[in-house]
Design a protein around this motif. Structure first.
Motif, mmCIF file in Angstrom:
data_model
loop_
_atom_site.group_PDB
_atom_site.id
_atom_site.type_symbol
_atom_site.label_atom_id
_atom_site.label_comp_id
_atom_site.label_asym_id
_atom_site.label_seq_id
_atom_site.Cartn_x
_atom_site.Cartn_y
_atom_site.Cartn_z
ATOM 1 N N LYS A 169 -5.786 -4.430 0.446
ATOM 2 C CA LYS A 169 -4.846 -4.189 1.784
ATOM 3 C C LYS A 169 -5.690 -4.521 2.893
ATOM 4 C CE LYS A 169 -3.416 0.283 3.699
ATOM 5 N NZ LYS A 169 -2.759 -0.624 4.761
ATOM 6 N N VAL A 200 5.141 -4.084 -6.637
ATOM 7 C CA VAL A 200 4.151 -3.222 -6.878
ATOM 8 C C VAL A 200 4.811 -1.870 -7.569
ATOM 9 C CG1 VAL A 200 2.820 -1.485 -5.506
ATOM 10 C CG2 VAL A 200 2.952 -3.873 -4.881
ATOM 11 N N ALA A 201 6.054 -1.687 -7.290
ATOM 12 C CA ALA A 201 6.785 -0.802 -7.894
ATOM 13 C C ALA A 201 6.892 -0.796 -9.457
ATOM 14 C CB ALA A 201 8.301 -0.243 -7.209
ATOM 15 N N LEU A 260 -4.643 -4.651 -5.141
ATOM 16 C CA LEU A 260 -4.140 -5.153 -3.969
ATOM 17 C C LEU A 260 -5.188 -5.058 -2.860
ATOM 18 C CD1 LEU A 260 -1.887 -4.798 -1.442
ATOM 19 C CD2 LEU A 260 -2.072 -2.495 -1.841
ATOM 20 N N VAL A 294 4.152 1.681 -1.174
ATOM 21 C CA VAL A 294 4.920 1.863 -2.209
ATOM 22 C C VAL A 294 3.882 2.340 -3.530
ATOM 23 C CG1 VAL A 294 5.749 0.681 -4.321
ATOM 24 C CG2 VAL A 294 6.615 0.029 -1.789
ATOM 25 N N ALA A 295 2.703 1.769 -3.561
ATOM 26 C CA ALA A 295 1.434 2.096 -4.432
ATOM 27 C C ALA A 295 1.131 3.560 -4.142
ATOM 28 C CB ALA A 295 0.299 1.087 -4.201
ATOM 29 N N GLN A 314 3.686 -0.572 -11.042
ATOM 30 C CA GLN A 314 3.109 1.141 -11.240
ATOM 31 C C GLN A 314 4.192 1.763 -12.278
ATOM 32 O OE1 GLN A 314 0.016 0.176 -10.028
ATOM 33 N NE2 GLN A 314 0.076 2.675 -9.623
ATOM 34 N N LYS A 315 5.377 1.482 -12.317
ATOM 35 C CA LYS A 315 6.209 1.883 -13.346
ATOM 36 C C LYS A 315 6.525 1.340 -14.783
ATOM 37 C CE LYS A 315 10.384 2.774 -11.389
ATOM 38 N NZ LYS A 315 11.042 3.952 -10.370
ATOM 39 N N LEU A 346 -4.142 -1.144 -8.984
ATOM 40 C CA LEU A 346 -2.912 -0.983 -9.398
ATOM 41 C C LEU A 346 -2.858 -0.894 -10.974
ATOM 42 C CD1 LEU A 346 -0.782 -3.326 -7.302
ATOM 43 C CD2 LEU A 346 -1.329 -1.138 -6.776
ATOM 44 N N GLY A 363 0.890 -1.152 -0.031
ATOM 45 C CA GLY A 363 -0.060 0.026 0.185
ATOM 46 C C GLY A 363 0.759 1.291 -0.101
ATOM 47 N N ALA A 377 7.428 -5.095 -2.534
ATOM 48 C CA ALA A 377 7.568 -3.658 -3.024
ATOM 49 C C ALA A 377 8.183 -3.582 -4.162
ATOM 50 C CB ALA A 377 8.512 -3.107 -1.908
ATOM 51 N N ILE A 416 -7.010 -1.401 -3.295
ATOM 52 C CA ILE A 416 -6.156 -0.426 -4.349
ATOM 53 C C ILE A 416 -6.036 -0.904 -5.545
ATOM 54 C CG2 ILE A 416 -4.070 0.897 -4.124
ATOM 55 C CD1 ILE A 416 -5.633 0.890 -1.529
ATOM 56 N N GLN A 433 3.792 5.756 -5.341
ATOM 57 C CA GLN A 433 3.781 5.859 -7.110
ATOM 58 C C GLN A 433 2.522 6.418 -7.515
ATOM 59 O OE1 GLN A 433 7.160 5.279 -6.864
ATOM 60 N NE2 GLN A 433 6.791 4.748 -8.960
ATOM 61 N N LYS A 434 1.521 6.403 -6.681
ATOM 62 C CA LYS A 434 0.283 7.317 -7.182
ATOM 63 C C LYS A 434 -0.148 8.511 -6.581
ATOM 64 C CE LYS A 434 -3.268 3.993 -6.948
ATOM 65 N NZ LYS A 434 -3.964 3.137 -7.947
#
Lengths: 306, 306
Positions: free
Chosen positions: B152, B207-208, B150, A207-208, B211-212, B162, A205, B204, B160, A211-212
């Motif tokens: 959470k 998720v990174a 995600l 890290v998301a 998102q990237k 993604l 959460g 981590a 969440i 990034q968001k």
């Protein structure tokens, strides 16, 4: 450039739920370091501060990094380093990382950019090893990369730079001693799978959210059910600082590194400053001297100032 | 709209290192479901497939969800549901979640959009509870939201969504039985802090990477040192499938949900199809019947087809 002057930021490791993997650079406090390339092979370290740190290169955090660089590249040159340290050793704000990362980045500049960021991190970790016995990069990585970094692995070095959310950071350093080695030893060696799953939900959460740029998500992910309950016992006033900061509008926060410093994130400067005053007053009341810093997350890390 | 026909995708829960928190919708396989609002309060479930699932509403995954919705909103209406199930029960590809999420989303449509996504997830979890005894949302969430989600927290519900990276997914379902309850019971209740830290570095990183849109980072984060080594023992051929898929160019992959299905991610369709042929041949050689699916990550989740 044969000489460079650097501004090296303090860093907040762990970011509550990201024990041993996350770190964040801030603007205040910071060290200043001048590095000059010498034609002769000596490494000379001079501390222009009051902390009484050893200046013998092999016993100095910046010194050992330079010795390792000198050895690795088989250099005939040496370095003269003048350190104005403002990040207090033992604060939990990355004081040793600042010396180590500053030395590596400064050496790289005066040597004509011979290293990648990850190579600088490799050498800087020798400084952390000297300071704490552990080759870790949680503080070094955000110093070198800026912003928030994920240390996915140190062997091999695998650093993931994350976003740098536009948030304010309030940090308080109460003048109590917490040794990194102590704060590591009191941790339990085993944890329940149930708690681990909750923790990795928070990390994912966080890290998301980073990034968001979802500040509310960052806030509700800054929960640590594994490390904080154990380590916070070593920090007087911790529960009070945290509870009242959240009531005052902090998004979240917790122990900086292994403490004793505590940090809080806030969206507004005004909130961050109110939290600073609150922190100060809590420690004043406890008759514990404290230093309080308000700044933003630092997206650039180390800066060249001359 | 008093009647709707839905296409409900299979889902891959856990995504290797995200045990109990991550899930991903794919395009193949999928269920079809028709839901019609009735003027009378009966809930009628008809399965047009060969799986012999119970049709009594209180014992049917879709049925229980509709009964809970009917009860909560104090409805005078009932529902008639026709399910063409193609996602095999017990495959680890979210078969029960498809029935549960489809029923919740379909009911919402025929009732005139009275629920939020998180409310639909709330009701759909009653279906998962009936199927496996656990109120979890790892498969339901990506069905409802699409892409990668995600979870959470489920209490309160905190999902969440993604990114949905543009990647191909190959999934194989070998015809061996792995009960979710068994695959949960063999997990160790305690893990070492050291392993937990490595795992949350991977989460981590994953998720990174998502998102990237950093596919290489996604690939090297798809490591699970806690659950996979234990659960994969229940899946014949697992090590062989994984090793050879990676050699063939898969970014990474592992057990889908609690198995026995295995999934692999790839950047190119050609790679995904070669992996599919590989998987099939491995199980053919072991004389285990298998079903193989190649599709992309599904960014939308459940679709209305009529």
């Amino acid at each position: 450039m044969k000489k460079v002057k650097l501004k090296i930021p303090a860093t907040v490791a762990n970011l509550v739920c990201g024990f041993d993997i996350l770190g964040m650079a801030i603007h205040e406090p910071y060290d200043e370091m001048e590095i000059r390339l010498l034609e002769t092979p000596e490494v000379i370290i001079k501390h222009k501060d009051q902390f009484g740190l050893p200046e013998e290169p092999s016993k100095n955090v910046a010194g050992i990094v330079l010795l390792k660089i000198q050895e690795h590249f088989n250099l005939q040159n040496g370095f003269e380093v003048i350190i104005h340290k403002h990040i207090k050793p033992g604060s939990g704000l990355g004081s040793s990382a600042a010396s180590a990362a500053g030395a590596a980045l400064g050496a790289n500049i005066v040597l004509g950019n011979i290293m990648s960021k990850d190579e600088m991190i490799h050498f800087a970790m020798f400084g952390e090893e000297l300071a704490s016995g552990v080759r870790h990069a949680d503080n070094i990585a955000p110093c070198i990369y800026g912003g928030i970094t994920l240390v996915k692995s140190t062997d091999p070095i695998d650093i993931i730079p994350l976003n740098s959310p536009d948030l304010f950071v309030t940090a308080v350093h109460p003048q109590v001693e917490v040794k990194t080695s102590d704060s590591r030893q009191i941790l339990k060696k085993n944890i329940t799978l149930k708690n681990a799953v909750e923790q990795w939900g928070n990390i994912a959460g966080l890290v998301a959210g980073i990034q968001k740029n979802d500040f509310a998500l960052i806030g509700r992910s800054l929960n640590d059910i594994i490390i904080e309950p154990v380590r916070s016992i070593l920090i007087p006033g911790f529960d009070d600082v945290k509870k009242k900061s959240l009531e005052m509008g902090a998004l979240g926060g917790g122990i900086s590194g292994s403490g004793p410093s505590i940090f809080m994130l806030a969206e507004q400067k005004e909130t961050a400053e109110k939290i600073a005053a609150l922190m100060k007053s809590i420690y004043d009341e406890m008759k514990i001297e404290s230093f309080v810093y308000v700044s933003k997350i630092n997206p650039v890390g180390i800066e060249i100032i001359e």
